[in-house]
Write an enzyme that holds these catalytic residues in place. Structure first.
Site, PDB file in Angstrom:
ATOM      1  N   LYS A  22      -2.591 -12.025  -4.558  1.00 41.02           N
ATOM      2  CA  LYS A  22      -2.346 -11.618  -3.170  1.00 41.02           C
ATOM      3  C   LYS A  22      -3.140 -10.361  -2.824  1.00 41.02           C
ATOM      4  CE  LYS A  22       1.334  -9.125  -1.958  1.00 41.02           C
ATOM      5  NZ  LYS A  22       1.026  -8.029  -1.015  1.00 41.02           N
ATOM      6  N   ASN A  23      -3.109  -9.370  -3.702  1.00 42.87           N
ATOM      7  CA  ASN A  23      -3.723  -8.084  -3.395  1.00 42.87           C
ATOM      8  C   ASN A  23      -5.245  -8.112  -3.476  1.00 42.87           C
ATOM      9  OD1 ASN A  23      -1.244  -6.926  -2.899  1.00 42.87           O
ATOM     10  ND2 ASN A  23      -1.009  -6.113  -4.967  1.00 42.87           N
ATOM     11  N   CYS A 117       4.121   3.918  11.215  1.00 41.12           N
ATOM     12  CA  CYS A 117       4.296   5.174  10.487  1.00 41.12           C
ATOM     13  C   CYS A 117       3.445   6.278  11.099  1.00 41.12           C
ATOM     14  CB  CYS A 117       3.914   4.992   9.015  1.00 41.12           C
ATOM     15  SG  CYS A 117       2.160   4.693   8.732  1.00 41.12           S
ATOM     16  N   ARG A 122       1.610   8.028   5.074  1.00 43.38           N
ATOM     17  CA  ARG A 122       0.906   7.297   4.039  1.00 43.38           C
ATOM     18  C   ARG A 122      -0.570   7.643   4.172  1.00 43.38           C
ATOM     19  NH1 ARG A 122       3.681   2.608   2.034  1.00 43.38           N
ATOM     20  NH2 ARG A 122       5.879   3.168   1.931  1.00 43.38           N
ATOM     21  N   ASP A 306       3.746  -1.828  -9.080  1.00 39.84           N
ATOM     22  CA  ASP A 306       4.254  -3.139  -8.679  1.00 39.84           C
ATOM     23  C   ASP A 306       4.952  -3.877  -9.819  1.00 39.84           C
ATOM     24  OD1 ASP A 306       3.529  -2.906  -6.057  1.00 39.84           O
ATOM     25  OD2 ASP A 306       1.778  -4.210  -6.171  1.00 39.84           O
ATOM     26  N   ARG A 398       6.427 -13.521   0.508  1.00 42.29           N
ATOM     27  CA  ARG A 398       5.236 -12.741   0.842  1.00 42.29           C
ATOM     28  C   ARG A 398       4.293 -12.620  -0.342  1.00 42.29           C
ATOM     29  NH1 ARG A 398       6.456  -7.386   1.550  1.00 42.29           N
ATOM     30  NH2 ARG A 398       4.224  -7.181   1.908  1.00 42.29           N
TER      31      ARG A 398
END
Length: 419
Positions: A22-23, A117, A122, A306, A398
């Site tokens: 995914k990343n 945000c 971040r 993660d 997700r």
């Protein structure tokens, strides 16, 4: 709303095939915006975040079609909108990755601030500072990053902190800039290197991806390419922990073992017997209870944040006391509070979770709070006596392709309950 219902107490055995990362997929799909010819991307996982990215590209006028179940054909010739709206970005922070390629190729981008945000909360400020150093005009207006450029130019950019998306965004912006860009204090994650390989396949000139200093020599255009996304190292680690926590024997296929050195080392510390091949990892616990481990998360090649939640689940039932310290994200121990509902013995102090493993957890209803927390609760449920129901599993969808089906093939008693 869908839930997962799990009957615990079964040692997992068998083989599981790992999906595309995914990343790596998300930034690679964003990078297709840089190509002036059609691009083919293979090994794409079926995930909600991927669907969101495809929807975002489609909204801009990009044509995206699926072939053979996991290969996407992307054609940007019809692009007409350069906005990433809040309603899409709020569901997936990675949407900010379109900022660099849109600005680099088209000279304009309007991208919503992720999740609404503040700019300093971040490291979005690192993206902005880097683009300004390359000559862009960037303003924050009405919750949007509005960027304009008449042609980016190369620059030396020293990032204040290590940021994966910041490194990726600036690398994508730089490939079409005039001259050389040097990114220092760059993220070293394998997914950053995978994005660089994809950009090179389209004609980019990049050296040093996977190290803390990346050199990009700008080119006039990027063309078409065929590329296969790397395997998902977090999914790989999650199934290895599933084997370890249940005392089972699991082999993961279509994996890249050399991207998981820190995870494999901790699983060996926990008592697992592990063998690695070119594209597989075999873990055997021999029916034994894992030993507690101590972990401190860190940017790659350190222990990945993660995988922190999954090892919390392992420590919950491990023999002995363990400590897990989170250094990357604040407020990332919400899964621990849910594990306590299953009988886990944890104490949270600051950024550290102290555990004393219990012989057995007991099934109870729990609620997922984020993607990796979801996976950790499923892992804990696999060793809990009785039935555990995991709610809000849209988080799982997700980032994990066909989680329950893959666990079922390993022998788990798990099913999706609708409504």
């Amino acid at each position: 709303m869908d839930k997962l219902e799990i009957e615990g107490g079964i040692a997992l055995h068998g083989e599981v095939r790992i999906s595309g990362a995914k990343n790596a997929t998300l930034p690679i799909l964003a990078a297709t915006l840089l190509a002036d010819e059609p691009v083919s991307v293979g090994n794409v996982p079926h995930l909600n975040d991927v669907t969101t990215t495809i929807a975002l590209l489609g909204r801009m006028g990009v044509a995206v079609s699926m072939h053979d179940g996991m290969r996407l054909e992307v054609d940007t010739s019809g692009i007409e909108d350069f906005t990433a709206p809040y309603e899409l970005v709020k569901t997936m922070r990675a949407s900010i990755l379109v900022l660099g390629p849109l600005l680099g190729r088209f000279g304009r981008a309007n991208v919503s601030l992720p999740g609404g945000c503040a700019i300093g909360a971040r490291p979005v400020n690192i993206h902005v500072a880097g683009l300004k150093a390359m000559g862009a005009e960037v303003d924050i207006q009405d919750g949007y990053i509005r960027a304009r450029s008449r042609g980016l130019r190369g620059a030396r950019i020293v990032m204040d902190t290590v940021t994966v998306t910041g490194t990726e965004n600036l690398m994508m912006a730089a490939v079409l800039a005039r001259g050389e860009t040097v990114l220092e204090n760059a993220a070293r994650e394998p997914e950053v290197a995978d994005l660089a390989r994809f950009l090179v396949a389209m004609g980019a000139h990049i050296e040093g991806a996977g190290t803390d200093t990346i050199h990009i020599q700008g080119v006039e255009r990027l063309g078409g390419a065929e590329y296969r996304v790397m395997p998902d190292r977090v999914e790989t680690g999650t199934y290895l922990v599933a084997g370890a926590i249940t005392g089972g024997h699991v082999r993961v296929l279509n994996a890249w073992p050399d991207t998981l050195d820190a995870v494999v080392a901790k699983l060996r510390d926990a008592g697992a017997s592990i063998e690695c091949g070119p594209d597989w990892i075999d873990l055997d616990m021999g029916g034994q209870r894992p030993r507690a481990v101590d972990i401190v998360t860190a940017p790659y090649p350190g222990f990945p944040t993660d995988m922190q939640a999954q090892f919390c689940a392992l420590n919950a039932v491990a023999d002995g006391a363990g400590t897990i310290t989170e250094t990357i994200f604040e407020n990332r121990f919400q899964h621990v509070l849910e594990m306590q509902r299953l009988g886990a013995d944890f104490r949270i102090q600051g950024h550290t979770a102290y555990s004393r493993g219990v012989p057995a957890l007991k099934g109870a209803p729990v609620m997922a709070t984020d993607l990796r927390a979801s996976a950790s609760l499923v892992l804990a449920a696999l060793v809990a006596q009785g039935t555990t129901r995991v709610e809000r599993i849209y988080h799982i969808d997700r980032g994990y392709e066909c989680l329950e089906e893959k666990l079922q093939r390993l022998g788990a008693s798990i099913r999706r309950v609708h409504g």
